[in-house]
Structure formats: structure tokens, C-alpha cells
Scaffold this active site. Structure first.
Site, PDB file in Angstrom:
ATOM      1  N   ASP A 120       0.990  -1.230  -0.124  1.00  0.00           N
ATOM      2  CA  ASP A 120       0.054   0.052   0.018  1.00  0.00           C
ATOM      3  C   ASP A 120       1.068   1.344  -0.012  1.00  0.00           C
ATOM      4  O   ASP A 120       1.856   1.510   0.740  1.00  0.00           O
ATOM      5  CB  ASP A 120      -0.861   0.039   1.258  1.00  0.00           C
ATOM      6  CG  ASP A 120      -1.785   1.324   1.281  1.00  0.00           C
ATOM      7  OD1 ASP A 120      -2.746   1.525   0.379  1.00  0.00           O
ATOM      8  OD2 ASP A 120      -1.619   2.052   2.185  1.00  0.00           O
ATOM      9  N   GLU A 165       1.108  -0.829  -5.367  1.00  0.00           N
ATOM     10  CA  GLU A 165      -0.082  -0.060  -5.191  1.00  0.00           C
ATOM     11  C   GLU A 165       0.493   1.376  -5.404  1.00  0.00           C
ATOM     12  O   GLU A 165       0.839   2.207  -4.459  1.00  0.00           O
ATOM     13  CB  GLU A 165      -0.842  -0.248  -4.213  1.00  0.00           C
ATOM     14  CG  GLU A 165      -2.081   0.642  -4.436  1.00  0.00           C
ATOM     15  CD  GLU A 165      -2.279   1.852  -3.789  1.00  0.00           C
ATOM     16  OE1 GLU A 165      -3.034   2.891  -4.178  1.00  0.00           O
ATOM     17  OE2 GLU A 165      -1.541   2.144  -2.880  1.00  0.00           O
ATOM     18  N   ASP A 170     -10.660   2.683  -4.403  1.00  0.00           N
ATOM     19  CA  ASP A 170     -10.145   3.977  -4.393  1.00  0.00           C
ATOM     20  C   ASP A 170     -10.786   4.730  -5.481  1.00  0.00           C
ATOM     21  O   ASP A 170     -11.432   4.077  -6.319  1.00  0.00           O
ATOM     22  CB  ASP A 170      -8.560   4.109  -4.546  1.00  0.00           C
ATOM     23  CG  ASP A 170      -8.201   3.916  -3.092  1.00  0.00           C
ATOM     24  OD1 ASP A 170      -8.573   4.283  -1.811  1.00  0.00           O
ATOM     25  OD2 ASP A 170      -6.875   3.506  -3.114  1.00  0.00           O
TER      26      ASP A 170
END
Ligand code: OTU
Length: 666
Positions: free
Chosen positions: A306, A348, A413
Site C-alpha cells: 500500500d 500499489e 479508491d
């Protein structure tokens, strides 16, 4: 040999031969420590040997990375030893079932490039309440054809707003509302049994402000204060601020949050309660390595790194995508390769396309989200043209060996328009104006827009904004249903299937965001929950509507049920067809020029199998000469694997509005 030195000049030589020598020497010195550890846990010789083989292959690379990151420290060798022993412990403690997976993957590093791999992502609480209930849905995942399941963060979080689980207070315990670590292990086992691999987040850029380390820091513990970036005055933060972007500008201006108790400014890139970890401290590197191995041992197959772009900071830079971030990822990858070799990293990094690819490599992140493809598919729908998409694919899609894209349309997202300005300029498109247009289009303001998106994080100064909304709402289904417009509903469904048909056929892993299979619409009720109201991304995180599934086997023809059934069945069918097409495995993919700007056409090739994908991004029928496909090498007759209709290269190929075809030799 080791010279005393400062931060800007590591104690060790940059000369490759000398570095190699230093690496060998340090390994020799550490070997007795390693042996003593193996003896203390009575690890059998065969397992020691496996570890040693991998250690020998990557040690020089790992050593160099750690020297570059931390070699300037007086206590470098202390940290080096503890990092190595952490890896050794992870291998010694690795459950035998996972070691078996490790060995299989070492021999088949391309396992994730099989056309049989299809992913899905979901929130445990929104999909099925908790982990034990989720186990009951394994049959559902199989029915849909999923072999990869990303569970959104499910660890213990701070009370109230936890950024959807991304503010973790303990990486070793599951959020009690969702279950326990044992439930997670059980789920991982059951998924593995069902042929589904488990993907979890490694949220390693920041912890929650109530993580043990953060609490210790708040209590004045110096050791843990050094785990974060704390500053007593604005002086240093202001200097950093001069070159930083704001990621969540509606949450708080700037990147720092004042903490009254400590009387310090805390670096908080995202929400004010998410404290950025300080990786210039090797103790942080090692502590997070332990958390990473803990996750791996629960049976996680793929770790989603992340916010990876933000993990290294340097004054005077954007503090995004820095060399240090790449070194950290590479060092973690090499350590995983030694201790938990089946583990795959997924990057990511939702950043500029030139930066996205830099995280991808078999010694960095083997797989990566493909934000550029995602954004440009939506761009093509809005403009009805595929020029920018083709431009980007033509020089950006190819990846190094043993790596792959994760291709998605929506995730939890927002959508940001992360295409390259120069790619746009080469086509005469002004990037700034174009992004304004796309924002206006996807928030439904642009005249004639079918989309129902919601702005996310509108920047008060620049007006920059990102888009929230579900696949169906952005593709026109919400508006069409509201207007009870049958033609518009048909068009919306076709748009959704066109996009799915592309992500299921380009090279890489297709990843659905669950809910897509039913065409779930935006849920505006999130504003009623104070912990969610401030974050419009919740609009596209609706609760699973199980009544859709119940209606699957009923045959009433009224209401929305038939529509939902059709969406589900069509996607399910596309997935099952994908799995039968070996041409869709591997990495080979080439664009085919058909001289029609509304059309995307590419050929996939794998060990003698070929497939041509054609998609029409316009609401009008499109035609092009069939012999254009000859370059794709299909011969004179071919069949659409989706509809089973045959076509000939001697004729024009006619595509209905938003039609997609997967053409194979008959
Ligand atoms: C990630 O995303 C997660 O996916 C988000 O859900 C989290 O809120 C965030 O990190 C913090 O953990 O800003 O809008 O440029 O786009 O890493 C999403 C990269 C985010 C960022 C991305 C981040």
C-alpha cells in the site's frame, strides 16, 4: 575495512569487487550466528540447505541494498544480523503447507500469468459481515470463476474513522468485529483448498496513531519516537512542505499534523491519524519485516504494498518514488525470497506511468496495479476514441519477464487521470484541459454525459479532483435506470461488458471489485455514518446485495432482476471463456492498426495460440476491413469466442455499439 563515515557517504566502498568481498566476509561472520539459531530450533538439515541456497544467490544484492540504505550507521552490523536472523526465523517457522507452495512457485515463477487466474476484491464486513461467514462464500467465488481474492484491510484499527482499515493499530490481530487470526488462517487454508489465493495489504507506509509504537512515542519513549517523523517546530516541516504534494487536501492542508500531547508535528501524508513510518531508521525496517513475515505465515499468497510511492523521504524532493523507496521494496523482496519464497508483491503506486513501471521486477514487485490502463479505458469511453489508450499501450504495456499487470476498472479508491501529458500532447491533446473534461464528464456535468460520479479530494487551490463511483454508475446504469430508459440501460450494460472484455483479455491478471458482477450502483447513504461522511470513496463501497444472487435461478422477467442476472451471467461467461483460451496466458500482446479511431484491436499470442480482441468504444456501429486482421495471423475465417459467430477476413467486420469480440481461428 569499515571506515567511520557520515550519512551521505556510506562506510563501504561502491566498487563492485570490494562490495562483493565485503558481502562475502559479512556472510562468513554471520554464518556461526545462523548455525547457532538453526541448532536452537533444531531445524533439519534439508531445510537449512534450502534456505542457504537462496541466501547465497541473493546475499550480495541484499547486502548492497542494506549498505546503501543503512551502511552509514555505526550499528549497521547489529541491524544486518538481526535482519538475517528475522528471515531465518520466518523460514524455520514457516508452516510445511506453505513451504510446499514455496517450492512449487520457485519452479513456476510465472504462475500468476496463467489465463486461469482471475481476481476479485472485497471488504469483509460489507460483503459478508465477518471472516467465518466469508468462508461460506467460497462456492460463490468459484461460481464466478475467481482464483485470487483480495480482502481489504481486516486488521485491528483505531475506533471511528480508520480510512477503511488503512489505519492499522495492530498487524497481528484481526479487527474483532471480523474475527480472529485463527479465522484468517482457516480462511486461507480453505481458499487454498478451493484453488483461490489470498491477497492482503501490507500497509507499511504508516501506522494508526494508536498503534503500540505510536502510543509509546506519545508517552515520550525516545526509541519509538524515532519510528516516526516528529518535529518540534514548523521549521523543518515547512522546508519539506515546499516540494510536497497534498494527497488528501480536504482532510487537512499540508502533510503534517500537530500533536498537542507530544508538542510535535507528525508527518501524516494521508489522514491525520495515519503516521508515516521513518524508514531511515533500520529498526523500523526490521520491525516491519517481522510484521510482513507474520502476514506471510497466515497463508497470504500476495501482499499488496500500500502507498509504496511514499515510503522514503528526502528534503527538497517530492518524497514520492525516490530511490530509497525502490531499495526498500527490493530489500523486502529479497528477504521474502529467502524466507517465504512463494510470496508475491503487488505494487500499489498510483502515480505517473513512468514511475509505476519502476516498481515492477521479479526482485521488486512481481505484479502491479495498472492505473494507466484503468484511467484510459474510462477516457476512451468518454471520448469514444481509443487514440490515447493505444498510444499508451503501444509503448507502456510490455513488462519484464516473470512480472505482470493487475488490470482493473474500479477498486475501493478513486480514479485519478494518471496518463502521461506528453503522450497526450503527441496527439494534440492538452492534458490539463482534457483532465478538466474527464472530471466534468464523470461527475455528470458535461452535456450528454451518462456518468454519475462524485468528486473526491477536490483541491481548494488547484481545482484538481479525482472521481468516485461504481463501475455501473460511471458506465451509465444509474442514470439509465432512474430515467427508466431501456436503450440507455442496454448501452450501459454494453459499456460495462466492453470494459470487462478488455481487462479480461489484455496481458496480466484481471481484477474485479466485487459488486461489479451485479452492476451495483453508487450508495449515497455513507453520509449518514460520521466515520465515513468525510470520504466520498464510500459512495462506491456498497454493501453486497445478496438478493441479487437469490434471484439468479428464478425466472421472473419483471423488475431489475433480469438485468442483474444478465450482467452476472455475461461476466461469469466471459471469465469462463477466458480460462479456456491459452492465448490469454503470458505477456505477449501487440496492437493491430485497423484505421478506425473508435476501435481498440490487439492480438494475444502464447505458445502457438492466437486471439484477436476488437472493441468498439462508440455508441455507433463501426466497420473496418476484415483483412486488417490478417496481420494478426488468424487465417481467412475466424470465430468470436464470445458469441460463437464466424467471420471472414474477406469481408468488412461490423461491430455493434460498444461490441467486443474475442476472435480465434476456426
Ligand atoms: C492507498 O491509496 C489506499 O488504497 C487507500 O485506500 C488509502 O486511503 C491510502 O493508500 C492510505 O493508506 O491516496 O486515494 O498516489 O493514490 O497510494 C488513494 C498513491 C491513495 C495513492 C495511493 C493511496
Amino acid at each position: 575495512m569499515i571506515r567511520l563515515n557520515n550519512k551521505h557517504n556510506s562506510g563501504m566502498s561502491q566498487d563492485p569487487a570490494e562490495l562483493r568481498f565485503e558481502a562475502d566476509l559479512s556472510l562468513q561472520r554471520l554464518t556461526p550466528r545462523l548455525e547457532a539459531y538453526w541448532d536452537s530450533v533444531q531445524l533439519e538439515n534439508a531445510l537449512r540447505h534450502e534456505f542457504q541456497l537462496r541466501l547465497d544467490t541473493v546475499w550480495a544484492e541484499l547486502f548492497q541494498l542494506l549498505v546503501e540504505l543503512y551502511g552509514w550507521r555505526y550499528d549497521f552490523f547489529y541491524h544486518l544480523e538481526s535482519i538475517l536472523l528475522t528471515a531465518a526465523a520466518a523460514w524455520a517457522e514457516r508452516p510445511e503447507t506453505l513451504r510446499a507452495v514455496d517450492r512449487k512457485r520457485i519452479n513456476n515463477p510465472d504462475w500468476f500469468l496463467s489465463q486461469k487466474v482471475v481476481g476479485g476484491a472485497l471488504y469483509v464486513d460489507l460483503f459478508s459481515e465477518n471472516l467465518s461467514k466469508l468462508r461460506e462464500s467460497i462456492g460463490y467465488f468459484q461460481q464466478l470463476g475467481l482464483t485470487y481474492l483480495h480482502l481489504m484491510p481486516l486488521f485491528a484499527v483505531r475506533p471511528g474513522d480508520s480510512d477503511g482499515g488503512y489505519a492499522i493499530s495492530n498487524y497481528r490481530s484481526v479487527d474483532p468485529r471480523l474475527g480472529t487470526i485463527d479465522d484468517l488462517r482457516q480462511l486461507a487454508d480453505d481458499l487454498r483448498e478451493a484453488g483461490i489465493c489470498l491477497v492482503l495489504d501490507f500497509v507499511f507506509n504508516h501506522t494508526s496513531d494508536d498503534h503500540y509504537w505510536a502510543k509509546q512515542a506519545q508517552a515520550g519513549n525516545r526509541e519509538y519516537q524515532q519510528f516516526y517523523y516528529l518535529f518540534p517546530s514548523r521549521e523543518i516541516p515547512d522546508q519539506y512542505e515546499a516540494t510536497l504534494r497534498e494527497i488528501f487536501p480536504t482532510v487537512r492542508r499540508g502533510n503534517f499534523t500537530w500533536h498537542d500531547g507530544m508538542q510535535e508535528w507528525v508527518w501524516t501524508t494521508f489522514n491525520s491519524f495515519q503516521w508515516d513510518l521513518n524508514y531511515s531508521n533500520p529498526a523500523v525496517f526490521r520491525a516491519m519485516l517481522e510484521e510482513m513475515f507474520f502476514l506471510a505465515q497466515t497463508g497470504v499468497d500476495i501482499l499488496r504494498l500500500d502507498a509504496v510511492a511514499f515510503i522514503w523521504k528526502e528534503m527538497g524532493t517530492s518524497c514520492e518514488n525516490l530511490e530509497g523507496a525502490h531499495k526498500l521494496v527490493q530489500a523486502y523482496n529479497r528477504l521474502a525470497h529467502i524466507a517465504t519464497p512463494g510470496l508475491v508483491f503487488k505494487s500499489e503506486a498510483i502515480v505517473h506511468p513512468d514511475e509505476v513501471v519502476r516498481y515492477i521486477g521479479s526482485n521488486k514487485c512481481q505484479i502491479s496495479y495498472n492505473p494507466t490502463l484503468m484511467a484510459l479505458l474510462w477516457e476512451s469511453l468518454a471520448t469514444t476514441e481509443t487514440r490515447l489508450l493505444r498510444k499508451s499501450l503501444s509503448h507502456r504495456h510490455q513488462l519484464p519477464e516473470h512480472t505482470g499487470w493487475v488490470n482493473y476498472l474500479r477498486c475501493h479508491d478513486d480514479i485519478g487521470w494518471t496518463f502521461d501529458d506528453a503522450d497526450a500532447a503527441a496527439l494534440g491533446i492538452n492534458a490539463f484541459d482534457h483532465r478538466q473534461f474527464l472530471n466534468s464528464f464523470y461527475t455528470g456535468q458535461y452535456p450528454g454525459s451518462f456518468a454519475r460520479g462524485v468528486p473526491f479530494q477536490e483541491h481548494p487551490d488547484t481545482g484538481d479532483v479525482r472521481i468516485a463511483g461504481t463501475l455501473a454508475s460511471l458506465a451509465g446504469l444509474e442514470q439509465a435506470i432512474e430515467n427508466n430508459d431501456k436503450v440507455a440501460i442496454e448501452m450501459a450494460v454494453r459499456r460495462m461488458l466492453l470494459l470487462q472484455g478488455i481487462t479480461l483479455a489484455v496481458s496480466g491478471i484481471p481484477l474485479l471489485y466485487l459488486g461489479e458482477e451485479w452492476g451495483m450502483l453508487n450508495d449515497y447513504d455513507f453520509v449518514k455514518d460520521p466515520a465515513k461522511a468525510g470520504d466520498t470513496r464510500w459512495v462506491h463501497r456498497p454493501k453486497m446485495q445478496w438478493e441479487f444472487l437469490e434471484s439468479l435461478n428464478e425466472d421472473f422477467e419483471e423488475g431489475v432482476a433480469p438485468l442483474r442476472r444478465r450482467i452476472f451471467r455475461s461476466l461469469q461467461q466471459l471469465i469462463s471463456i477466458r480460462k479456456t483460451l491459452p492465448a490469454l496466458a503470458g505477456q505477449d500482446m501487440e496492437l493491430v492498426e485497423v484505421r478506425n479511431d473508435h476501435v481498440l484491436c490487439f492480438v494475444r499470442e502464447n505458445s502457438g495460440n492466437r486471439l484477436i480482441v476488437v472493441g468498439n468504444f462508440s455508441s455507433q456501429p463501426q466497420t473496418f476491413a476484415g483483412n486488417r486482421l490478417r496481420t494478426g495471423g488468424l487465417g481467412r475465417f475466424f470465430e468470436d469466442a464470445i458469441t460463437k459467430k464466424t467471420h471472414a477476413t474477406s469481408e468488412d467486420l461490423m461491430l455493434a455499439p460498444y461490441e467486443i469480440m474475442w476472435l480465434c481461428r476456426v
